[in-house]
Scaffold this active site. Structure first.
Site, PDB file in Angstrom:
ATOM      1  N   GLU A   3       0.833  -1.196   0.000  1.00 34.28           N
ATOM      2  CA  GLU A   3       0.000   0.000   0.000  1.00 34.28           C
ATOM      3  C   GLU A   3       0.865   1.242   0.000  1.00 34.28           C
ATOM      4  O   GLU A   3       1.949   1.273   0.600  1.00 34.28           O
ATOM      5  CB  GLU A   3      -0.915   0.007   1.243  1.00 34.28           C
ATOM      6  CG  GLU A   3      -1.887   1.189   1.216  1.00 34.28           C
ATOM      7  CD  GLU A   3      -2.862   1.227   2.387  1.00 34.28           C
ATOM      8  OE1 GLU A   3      -2.878   0.269   3.180  1.00 34.28           O
ATOM      9  OE2 GLU A   3      -3.598   2.228   2.499  1.00 34.28           O
TER      10      GLU A   3
ATOM     11  N   ARG B 241     -18.068  -9.904  -1.150  1.00 29.44           N
ATOM     12  CA  ARG B 241     -18.084  -8.473  -1.446  1.00 29.44           C
ATOM     13  C   ARG B 241     -18.920  -8.100  -2.662  1.00 29.44           C
ATOM     14  O   ARG B 241     -19.259  -6.925  -2.832  1.00 29.44           O
ATOM     15  CB  ARG B 241     -16.649  -7.964  -1.612  1.00 29.44           C
ATOM     16  CG  ARG B 241     -15.753  -8.236  -0.404  1.00 29.44           C
ATOM     17  CD  ARG B 241     -16.335  -7.729   0.908  1.00 29.44           C
ATOM     18  NE  ARG B 241     -15.438  -7.995   2.035  1.00 29.44           N
ATOM     19  CZ  ARG B 241     -15.707  -7.637   3.283  1.00 29.44           C
ATOM     20  NH1 ARG B 241     -16.840  -7.022   3.599  1.00 29.44           N
ATOM     21  NH2 ARG B 241     -14.852  -7.921   4.260  1.00 29.44           N
TER      22      ARG B 241
END
Lengths: 303, 303, 303, 303
Positions: free
Chosen positions: D120, D223
């Site tokens: 990230e 999801r």
């Protein structure tokens, strides 16, 4: 730390109740159980449960090595041997469960340790409390000019005051608007899962976090390290105190081999041999880059 | 099961000792602790340690859902809700550590469950005992003629006798030679790490195996299933009995939603709707393959 | 290595076919693809697929560190920095898939590396081939008299001949009986899942094994190490040759910081400082145990 | 989506370059490579790399089942069989690497999927951009009155306008102050690792995310489900489109058995049998709770 009187009473109640068990018991850890140790301005860590002790590490190792471990006379020696040779599975035989309250930006670093079980407070289901991390004045560090992820001198005077003012005002305004968007009980306000996006990364969340001792020590090595961000390091340090009392032999070995130890490259070992032979080695003659050489010198200078 | 008198005495000693703890205690599990339950001819499972109970699952769930879980009145209802909606993390908050003695070919299946901690007896370090799995006569099944990984009728008479004779003789001869190659105490025989390669997959090994409740239930679903090989299924069943007493509410939900439940495809659900509307559906009109249809019929016929 | 002419033809066919891709391509690895490199007497490793290259490691690191990585001028320097500071996630961005044929006792060690994906040949479904590992004469080592898991001198003459004879005869007899128990095509023999238990740990199995570069390097560090059992080390070495051509910069950093490096404890570092200051330090004055001191001396003597 | 002209040019360049490879190539996926598909107001997903295709799933399965898989005639049938029987390891043999730009509160949900590799963007090292998620008017949902984690009706008129105004103003003010605290180039401002805590959860971050197909499908099931928060569901849907072209057979099986399928409890199956026998079953006579019965009815009513 903000615990309600009800929560404190419940902790006292949990601590008072004792029941007999046949399991391995660590007296050192029993003394810590449930107590909330304050970290930062509103956070805490508290041990909710644990499994195993120093003897459990040895017991598991002795299953593996069978009669072969008879030669190591005592548990402490065996644990040092296991740690020195990176035999990680016996340390995995101990487990800990913590309740942690922490700012979201700390939680985001923490969660990158994947080998753990987590139940976090959900801001989709529930409403967060008005609690934000605001640094102590001596933690208000400037950006380091030499290290992209480091801190430099502490901000002073007006500059510090201005920063603290911004952090507090923005957090409180964001929370006021969060509440306003959620609406009052009578109204149908914005969905919680949306309203939460207005809240800053300084807001506190909480979770149950469970991991084994091997992975916990890996976490401590990275997060109790001097290069870790201070706001997560203080959590690691608070946990480390409990671990020290839980598994004293394992923790001592960890301090010697991991926290206080260092890994040297083949190149660095080569330089070391030349230095022990009396040669003067400099960065130029070391074959290392400037960065590596600086780190190498720091390891040798460490006291 | 082959436990020496020393081992049995040690187990009794471990069971007799009780100490006070502040941790969650499962009375049902305390009764099982350390007891070795026999499995197959020389194997066993015994619970060495555990963490948590039904209440610990709910406690973790309530951290996640905060005030949102107030609506579920009791722990049992909450646990059923969590199981039904595949909320696995609260179940990960319980942990179990087992000591298992098992044949190597069973161990090879078992180890494929990766989310667990293991310390296995090492045949590099130590010498294995002369213990082999030899099936009971009623377990001597023929190869299934319809299922590549299944069993058919039980072998009878001379054929069964011949098979048992082979298994026993080959195992014992292999072990005799293992010992011979290792040499006697005075001699320098073949390295243990090499000599072990002569031993068959029926030899017993042992390990400490630690996992969380979510992963344990997943293990039980696959290995206590009727399609699992019998020799691992009996281990799963022995463990399941302990789990039932450890976390009764979680185990009951597991039985209802996992062991006794079934997953239907979109196509199967479509057929079901047609059948409920009174239509007669056959494999030909179902859109399913013969294999799928057979499994679908079996689910509907199950009692 | 025993590959049928059909298998060799298929490998040639796979190697001949090339198709255009937009993905990162490692020329060094393309040259290895599908080729079966022999290991031990019947085993092999071959690379089936891969993802990423040295540049992919840097690309991922630059996402993390954003503008902060501009200071590191080139990929090689960045990769060395990442390796030195145990920044493992960029190395996880590369992936490899191998086809491996190996003896069962080697497979049992290998599978302990849990962070990998595996599809192994199933002896429940299918019948194993008559292929066993029989050591070369120079690998027929005696048990070490100083190290419980080590090897001593190589067996000679009659003793060696006797061991080889046992290994071959027992394996072949076990296989004869395996076939006999399975029955001929017309008969209903013993179930495969049972018959396999008669086979020794020297029999070959095979699998597809997929892992990321970080975990692969960890595997290589442990298994290409001089303390690893020779029979798994030769697999690690064969894989290492492919990795060196796949990600040359990462592999060079790995050799310097991991394979050729060493971790020193706080105590060892303290001794080192005293030695660099001109003091003569002995085991007695070192504060280390005899075992630790021996290992410390070995690190300093290593060339 | 906010990509600079430089970034768009780089994507075009990456897409234009093709090189020969011997690896498995999925034509469907090659067409998607590097293209950034917009999600939400500033986010995107783009496939950076992949390994394997439908044939690679079957190839791995055939290693496991050896001659035993000959009975399944074609790849599609085999893939359906594997999916139906939860044989997950062959699906783990495919891997995907994505570059994702997403709001922090979405990233916090996403990262809970632990079996993945992540790099990230680090706000310790680098400065975040001024980009926040502001919902479209039709996404501005009220809190559901029946579901603690759900959404109700869309806010209208002044109420909607007020919410949008708050979200935009607070985010921009927080960013203004973030910049102010960081200081201008000449000054030594607050450390980046501290200043970031003022930013709201609506700010965008980005990461490289790599996972295998089995875990990716699990992610999509949770999801892309209708109960997932819309802001993560749109990411799952964008990824699903790429997966459908990458491994069409696996994706079709996933849609039938997972997305369109349902798991029924033992109790629900019992009711179903009674209903098929002509009995009228109500919640009262079902043995199910109200919640379970409602979900059971919904499954039967689903079209």
């Amino acid at each position: 730390m903000t615990l309600t009187p009800e929560q404190l009473a419940q902790i006292e109640e949990e601590r008072a109740a004792q029941r007999p068990t046949r399991r391995a018991v660590s007296e050192g850890m029993e003394a810590h159980l449930y107590t909330a140790y304050p970290v930062l301005d509103h956070g805490f860590i508290r041990v909710i449960d644990y499994m195993g002790d120093d003897a459990a590490i040895c017991q598991a190792a002795r299953v593996s090595y069978g009669r072969g471990t008879k030669s190591v006379q005592n548990d402490e020696g065996l644990i040092r041997y296991l740690m020195r040779h990176w035999h990680s599975t016996p340390f995995e035989m101990c487990e800990i469960k913590l309740h942690v309250k922490l700012p979201v930006f700390v939680a985001r670093q923490w969660i990158r340790h994947r080998t753990a079980n987590v139940n976090e407070y959900s801001a989709r289901y529930s409403i967060l409390d008005r609690e934000f991390y605001v640094p102590e004045p001596d933690a208000l560090a400037a950006q380091s000019s030499t290290n992209n992820q480091g801190r430099g001198a502490v901000l002073q005077g007006e500059e510090a005051a201005r920063v603290l003012d911004i952090l507090k005002r923005d957090a409180n305004r964001a929370y006021d608007h969060y509440e306003e968007m959620l609406g009052t009980d009578g109204q149908q306000g914005l969905a919680r899962e949306l309203a939460r996006m207005n809240l800053p990364a300084s807001i506190y969340t909480q979770w149950y976090w469970k991991t084994d001792l091997h992975n916990l020590l890996h976490f401590l090595r990275l997060r109790a390290d001097s290069h870790a961000q201070m706001e997560i390091r203080v959590y690691a340090e608070a946990i480390a105190k409990c671990v020290k009392d839980w598994v004293p032999a394992a923790y001592a070995a960890f301090e010697d081999y991991r926290m206080g130890g260092a890994t040297l490259s083949a190149g660095a070992l080569g330089c070391l041999r030349r230095m022990l032979d009396g040669e003067t080695v400099t960065q130029e003659t070391s074959g290392m880059s400037k960065g590596e050489w600086r780190e190498f010198e720091a390891i040798l200078a460490r006291r």
